[in-house]
Design an enzyme around this catalytic site. Sequence first.
Site, mmCIF file in Angstrom:
data_model
loop_
_atom_site.group_PDB
_atom_site.id
_atom_site.type_symbol
_atom_site.label_atom_id
_atom_site.label_comp_id
_atom_site.label_asym_id
_atom_site.label_seq_id
_atom_site.Cartn_x
_atom_site.Cartn_y
_atom_site.Cartn_z
ATOM 1 C CG HIS A 1 28.425 15.881 35.627
ATOM 2 N ND1 HIS A 1 29.085 16.657 36.337
ATOM 3 C CD2 HIS A 1 27.980 16.392 34.300
ATOM 4 C CE1 HIS A 1 29.112 18.023 35.517
ATOM 5 N NE2 HIS A 1 27.647 17.824 34.091
ATOM 6 C CG HIS B 1 30.770 18.538 26.807
ATOM 7 N ND1 HIS B 1 29.610 19.060 27.478
ATOM 8 C CD2 HIS B 1 31.104 19.894 25.924
ATOM 9 C CE1 HIS B 1 29.887 19.824 27.430
ATOM 10 N NE2 HIS B 1 30.993 20.674 26.877
ATOM 11 C CE LYS C 1 33.546 6.397 30.258
ATOM 12 N NZ LYS C 1 33.925 7.757 30.736
ATOM 13 C CB ILE C 2 25.329 3.497 29.907
ATOM 14 C CG1 ILE C 2 25.674 2.112 30.272
ATOM 15 C CG2 ILE C 2 24.397 3.479 29.267
ATOM 16 C CD1 ILE C 2 25.787 1.423 29.286
ATOM 17 C CG MET C 3 26.996 7.891 25.287
ATOM 18 S SD MET C 3 28.344 8.450 25.837
ATOM 19 C CE MET C 3 30.364 6.759 25.540
ATOM 20 N N GLY C 4 24.956 9.386 28.578
ATOM 21 C CA GLY C 4 24.044 9.884 29.424
ATOM 22 C C GLY C 4 24.011 9.948 30.734
ATOM 23 N NE ARG D 1 22.411 19.936 33.589
ATOM 24 C CZ ARG D 1 24.178 19.701 33.153
ATOM 25 N NH1 ARG D 1 23.888 20.757 32.523
ATOM 26 N NH2 ARG D 1 24.508 18.758 33.097
ATOM 27 N NE ARG E 1 52.219 26.635 26.768
ATOM 28 C CZ ARG E 1 52.909 26.733 27.446
ATOM 29 N NH1 ARG E 1 53.346 25.750 28.402
ATOM 30 N NH2 ARG E 1 53.911 25.925 26.645
ATOM 31 C CG ASP F 1 23.799 15.589 27.224
ATOM 32 O OD1 ASP F 1 23.672 16.495 26.973
ATOM 33 O OD2 ASP F 1 24.965 15.337 26.832
ATOM 34 C CE LYS G 1 20.274 43.926 20.104
ATOM 35 N NZ LYS G 1 20.928 44.425 21.371
HETATM 36 N N1 ACO Z 1 28.840 4.344 31.644
HETATM 37 C C1 ACO Z 1 29.689 3.851 32.013
HETATM 38 N N2 ACO Z 1 30.527 3.604 33.540
HETATM 39 C C2 ACO Z 1 31.038 4.937 33.159
HETATM 40 C C3 ACO Z 1 30.466 5.822 32.385
HETATM 41 C C4 ACO Z 1 29.278 5.500 32.367
HETATM 42 N N3 ACO Z 1 28.419 6.347 31.042
HETATM 43 N N4 ACO Z 1 30.627 7.300 33.254
HETATM 44 C C5 ACO Z 1 31.658 6.852 34.318
HETATM 45 N N5 ACO Z 1 31.521 5.581 34.879
HETATM 46 C C6 ACO Z 1 32.821 4.765 35.527
HETATM 47 C C7 ACO Z 1 34.393 4.932 33.989
HETATM 48 O O1 ACO Z 1 34.139 4.070 33.372
HETATM 49 C C8 ACO Z 1 34.883 4.419 35.124
HETATM 50 O O2 ACO Z 1 35.612 3.625 36.313
HETATM 51 P P1 ACO Z 1 36.499 3.097 36.402
HETATM 52 O O3 ACO Z 1 36.845 3.278 37.380
HETATM 53 O O4 ACO Z 1 36.512 1.608 36.766
HETATM 54 O O5 ACO Z 1 37.327 3.359 35.207
HETATM 55 C C9 ACO Z 1 34.116 5.523 36.694
HETATM 56 O O6 ACO Z 1 32.701 5.990 35.560
HETATM 57 C C10 ACO Z 1 34.362 7.278 36.286
HETATM 58 O O7 ACO Z 1 34.970 7.045 35.268
HETATM 59 P P2 ACO Z 1 35.353 8.844 33.850
HETATM 60 O O8 ACO Z 1 35.196 8.293 32.557
HETATM 61 O O9 ACO Z 1 37.171 8.965 33.888
HETATM 62 O O10 ACO Z 1 35.002 9.788 34.364
HETATM 63 P P3 ACO Z 1 35.376 11.400 33.867
HETATM 64 O O11 ACO Z 1 34.866 12.502 35.346
HETATM 65 O O12 ACO Z 1 36.305 11.858 33.606
HETATM 66 O O13 ACO Z 1 34.337 11.826 32.931
HETATM 67 C C11 ACO Z 1 32.165 12.160 32.245
HETATM 68 C C12 ACO Z 1 32.345 12.040 33.113
HETATM 69 C C13 ACO Z 1 32.896 11.966 30.776
HETATM 70 C C14 ACO Z 1 30.862 12.449 31.909
HETATM 71 C C15 ACO Z 1 31.647 10.292 31.747
HETATM 72 O O14 ACO Z 1 30.879 9.929 33.198
HETATM 73 C C16 ACO Z 1 31.045 10.164 30.522
HETATM 74 O O15 ACO Z 1 31.956 8.866 29.816
HETATM 75 N N6 ACO Z 1 29.819 9.871 30.909
HETATM 76 C C17 ACO Z 1 29.257 9.176 29.367
HETATM 77 C C18 ACO Z 1 28.776 10.169 28.666
HETATM 78 C C19 ACO Z 1 27.890 11.174 28.589
HETATM 79 O O16 ACO Z 1 27.133 11.107 29.059
HETATM 80 N N7 ACO Z 1 28.551 12.796 28.527
HETATM 81 C C20 ACO Z 1 27.732 14.047 28.463
HETATM 82 C C21 ACO Z 1 28.196 14.625 29.894
HETATM 83 S S1 ACO Z 1 27.224 15.578 30.325
HETATM 84 C C22 ACO Z 1 27.046 17.343 29.685
HETATM 85 O O17 ACO Z 1 27.598 17.271 28.727
HETATM 86 C C23 ACO Z 1 25.675 17.210 29.611
#
Ligand code: ACO
Length: 374
Positions: A259, A220, A253-256, A268, A354, A310, A70
């Site tokens: 959580h 995200h 922030k270091i992407m990846g 994962r 809401r 990621d 399908k």
């Molecule tokens: N690099 C550096 N520091 C980090 C990171 C990171 N990737 N993630 C969290 N921290 C630190 C923050 O700076 C913060 O420090 P502080 O308390 O001294 O200010 C603390 O850890 C808490 O982080 P928050 O961003 O407040 O946590 P939250 O739960 O809101 O965010 C998120 C979660 C958005 C995933 C965060 O870890 C982030 O921004 N990561 C990078 C983006 C990323 O990889 N996103 C993919 C998510 S998974 C997915 O979608 C499949």
Amino acid sequence: MTASKKTAGLAGVIAGQTALCKVGGEGAGLSYRGYDIYDLCDYAGFEEVAFLLMVGHLPNRSELDGYITKLKSLRGLPDAVKQVLEIVPANAHPMDVLRSGVSILGNLEPEEDFANQQSVADRLLACLPSMLLYWHRFHADGKRIDVETDDDSVSGHFLHMLHGKPPAELHRKSLDTTLILYAEHEFNASTFTARIIAGTLSDFHSAVCGAIGALRGPLHGGANEAAMELIQKFSSPEEAIKGVIGMLERKEKIMGFGHRVYTTSDPRNSVNKKMAGVLADEAGDTHLYANSEAIEKVMWDEKKIFANADFFAATVYHFMGIPTYLFTPIFVCSRITGWSAHIMEQRADNKLIRPAADYIGPGLQTYVRIEDRR
Ligand code: ACO
């Protein structure tokens, strides 16, 4: 109840119920309808997982064969969609391409009735890779590709359209596994967006367009592209460690990494990391995998922050020749299953979503007419 810093971003707030996915808990720490993702990665294919999520049980052989057939029959694109994809600029963000593609499809093939929701979900699952790669190949190579390949799987179809030939099984299987890992993840930002839209009794395509918009952001789904850009910036693990420490000192922030729900690891990641290692060896990689491992280690040593789904997915995609800007759209091609299942679950027991806000603005003001204002 008042909002506080504790509930900022709704962190830790239980915003509803779902039978689709458990994040945290026994086994791998991630299960879809009660099935451990490690078992699904080892024994199932992505289409089987899609069926499980949307229909509600693991398919038997004839159900799975029928479902694959399908989906294959639904890959084609209407000419009007192809025309739109051709006029979307070559430098558009591919997530915007998918959002526009879904939107135009919603005009051409509207969801007339909620009773057709499974058909809409299947159509999107089948044709999202077609949209993405038709647009990509048209603008990258000037080719109007055939979007109806003979490959049975979504992963095979994707890689065939991208590279113009059927993929090696190692690559197909690796992509398939990442599609399983990305398929569903409870009330993440894009899924919650889809449920909010579905909760207004809006149509399926609108909910998916909203979800794509939410997934696009680097906090995200967009993190996988940002992770690859980071890994590629460094020519050796030593340089990567120095560079990441510098970024952390500058509070970047270091992407990846990190959580909202997991605290010590993302289940994962181990699967993606293993695949990344195998693909790196196969590709004769000299430093990218080593850079990734070094970044993972320094993030844990310095901040106790772990790699999320990621981070190594980026390396997996890179080593199968997928351009970085197509990484997040692959997430869409997978997560359409989870979004669809959530839209259906929301509709089955709907309540408008809401919440309320704590007002922090000024008290009641005296209105001054414009001619009397200074
Ligand atoms: N690099 C550096 N520091 C980090 C990171 C990171 N990737 N993630 C969290 N921290 C630190 C923050 O700076 C913060 O420090 P502080 O308390 O001294 O200010 C603390 O850890 C808490 O982080 P928050 O961003 O407040 O946590 P939250 O739960 O809101 O965010 C998120 C979660 C958005 C995933 C965060 O870890 C982030 O921004 N990561 C990078 C983006 C990323 O990889 N996103 C993919 C998510 S998974 C997915 O979608 C499949």
